[in-house]
Scaffold this motif. Structure first.
Motif, mmCIF file in Angstrom:
data_model
loop_
_atom_site.group_PDB
_atom_site.id
_atom_site.type_symbol
_atom_site.label_atom_id
_atom_site.label_comp_id
_atom_site.label_asym_id
_atom_site.label_seq_id
_atom_site.Cartn_x
_atom_site.Cartn_y
_atom_site.Cartn_z
ATOM 1 N N SER A 57 0.777 -0.834 0.032
ATOM 2 C CA SER A 57 -0.009 0.254 0.045
ATOM 3 C C SER A 57 0.774 1.192 -0.039
ATOM 4 N N VAL A 58 0.019 2.427 -0.392
ATOM 5 C CA VAL A 58 1.460 3.666 -0.618
ATOM 6 C C VAL A 58 1.469 4.254 0.829
ATOM 7 N N PHE A 59 3.015 4.470 0.631
ATOM 8 C CA PHE A 59 3.612 4.385 2.047
ATOM 9 C C PHE A 59 3.445 3.110 3.278
ATOM 10 N N ASN A 60 2.727 2.234 2.911
ATOM 11 C CA ASN A 60 2.244 1.385 3.937
ATOM 12 C C ASN A 60 1.156 1.704 4.769
ATOM 13 N N THR A 110 9.017 -4.559 -1.331
ATOM 14 C CA THR A 110 9.139 -3.725 -2.012
ATOM 15 C C THR A 110 11.165 -3.678 -1.726
ATOM 16 N N VAL A 125 6.514 3.113 6.075
ATOM 17 C CA VAL A 125 7.363 2.677 5.917
ATOM 18 C C VAL A 125 8.883 2.964 7.487
ATOM 19 N N ARG A 165 12.172 7.003 -4.734
ATOM 20 C CA ARG A 165 11.797 7.921 -3.610
ATOM 21 C C ARG A 165 12.758 7.539 -2.200
ATOM 22 N N PHE A 193 12.869 7.967 0.876
ATOM 23 C CA PHE A 193 11.803 7.727 2.341
ATOM 24 C C PHE A 193 12.533 7.912 3.989
ATOM 25 N N LEU A 245 -2.008 -4.916 -9.619
ATOM 26 C CA LEU A 245 -1.036 -4.840 -9.237
ATOM 27 C C LEU A 245 -0.482 -5.602 -8.518
ATOM 28 N N THR A 268 8.010 -0.368 -6.871
ATOM 29 C CA THR A 268 6.358 0.211 -7.316
ATOM 30 C C THR A 268 7.074 1.291 -7.492
ATOM 31 N N LEU A 269 6.995 2.518 -8.139
ATOM 32 C CA LEU A 269 6.933 3.625 -8.379
ATOM 33 C C LEU A 269 5.542 4.880 -8.592
ATOM 34 N N SER A 270 5.133 5.159 -7.582
ATOM 35 C CA SER A 270 4.074 6.098 -8.347
ATOM 36 C C SER A 270 3.990 7.771 -7.965
ATOM 37 N N LEU A 296 0.243 4.092 -12.243
ATOM 38 C CA LEU A 296 2.098 3.313 -11.276
ATOM 39 C C LEU A 296 3.139 2.963 -12.360
ATOM 40 N N THR A 323 8.314 -4.938 5.940
ATOM 41 C CA THR A 323 7.518 -4.099 6.734
ATOM 42 C C THR A 323 6.263 -4.378 7.712
#
Ligand SMILES: Cc1cc2nc3c(=O)[nH]c(=O)nc-3n(C[C@H](O)[C@H](O)[C@H](O)COP(=O)(O)O)c2cc1C
Length: 329
Positions: free
Chosen positions: A22-25, A121, A196, A212, A214, A254, A270-272, A296, A312
């Motif tokens: 998920s985005v940013f976990n 990831t 993250v 990204r 992080f 995805l 993944t790169l969004s 994405l 994670t």
């Protein structure tokens, strides 16, 4: 609490789905078991408003969780009857799932489900070994089976993808709201079970396409290694529209892509960023020759280091999965 046999199976599937990316976990979902039905809800309190004001990435994340649940049920020997966005007037009710027919799982289903707990990831640069064409074709097909499309970025298009990601990252790092979200969702206390951790971020390095950052404070836990992403394949997941149903399908696609890639021994990330900012998003649309809406990008390849990426964290099942009616009436 006493649960019926179907409800127990559905709860086990929802537990497996907690491992979805998920985005940013942010894990922006909640599950409810109501009688013999499993319900998937969007949890808007977990939306990242700076980069995802319309909740697109939230929907994609929830779609990935839905596909994880379906995959776990299939490996348990059950088909799923899924109604997507079933409640007019209830936009956060994303899916209603019931057990369908019993279907003995084949080896492919078992392999895909086995990838659920192994997938990570991996933000480190991948090695020189190229991803075989026939594997890319299989990945494209598995995405299409979920109702989305995959564009394999051509070598001559990689610089445009790099510019898009770099521009997006630059714009976001100028945005105080983004920096606040980054601060909020990275290195959270362990008891929260989300966000993250710096241990899964990679130290900055020259890359074909930047990833990204992080851990902008320089606390990233993963060393870059010797790879330079030479053999990496970059793919763009896209579709014809970006209404909620399209985005949910994009998330399912995805998940299908990442699980098959993992089962086949590929590392993935993944790169969004490039879809989060308007001009880079247009660049991505150009790479698709106007064929569709970019959801994405994903980097695929073979890892150089044998050192595993730490897992994670995930929320406790009791927090994310609620039983609201133990038995059907
Ligand atoms: C919609 C979506 C967008 C994501 N965007 C990025 C991204 O831009 N950069 C990145 O490094 N990871 C990205 N990720 C990966 C998540 O950060 C990752 O899934 C999450 O931290 C959980 O870690 P895991 O995938 O190892 O289980 C994205 C994942 C999803 C589902």
């Amino acid at each position: 609490m006493s649960l019926s046999a179907p409800a127990r199976r559905l709860r086990a599937a929802a537990r497996s789905a907690l491992h979805a990316p998920s985005v940013f976990n942010s894990q922006p979902w909640s599950w409810r078991i109501n009688g013999d039905t499993l319900l998937l809800y969007a949890d808007r309190s977990r939306q990242l408003h700076s980069i995802d004001p319309d909740g697109r990435l939230l929907m994609i994340s929830c779609g990935a969780a839905l596909h994880h649940a379906r995959t776990a049920l299939a490996a348990d020997g059950w088909s799923a009857e899924v109604e997507c966005l079933p409640g007019a007037g209830h936009p956060d009710l994303l899916a209603r799932i019931r057990l369908g027919a019993a279907v003995p799982p084949g080896p492919r289903t078992r392999r895909t489900a086995g990838a659920i707990r192994r997938r990570r990831t991996d933000r480190r640069p991948f090695g020189d070994r190229a991803v075989p064409e026939n594997l890319l074709t299989r990945l494209r097909r598995c995405v299409e089976l979920e109702g989305a499309y995959l564009h394999v970025v051509r070598q001559d298009q990689v610089p445009a993808l790099a510019v898009a990601c770099e521009h997006a990252a630059g714009a976001e790092h100028e945005d105080p709201a983004y920096l606040a979200d980054l601060d909020r969702w990275t290195d959270r206390p362990a008891w929260r079970g989300d966000g993250v951790p710096a241990g899964t971020a990679v130290r900055p390095a020259l890359r074909r396409v930047p990833v990204r950052d992080f851990a902008p404070g320089g606390t990233a836990g993963l060393v870059t290694g010797t790879g330079v992403d030479k053999g990496a394949a970059y793919v763009i997941l896209f579709g014809s529209a970006d209404q909620p149903g399209d985005l949910l399908r994009a998330g399912e696609a995805l998940s299908a892509l990442l699980l098959l890639a993992t089962a086949e021994g590929l590392a993935s990330a993944t790169l969004s960023e490039a879809v989060e900012v308007s001009w880079p998003r247009l660049l991505l649309r150009d790479l698709l020759s106007g064929l569709g809406e970019p959801y994405l990008a994903v980097r695929l390849g073979y890892r150089v280091s044998g050192q595993p990426v730490p897992a994670t964290p995930r929320r406790f099942p009791a927090e994310a999965i609620k039983v609201v009616a133990p038995r059907s009436g």
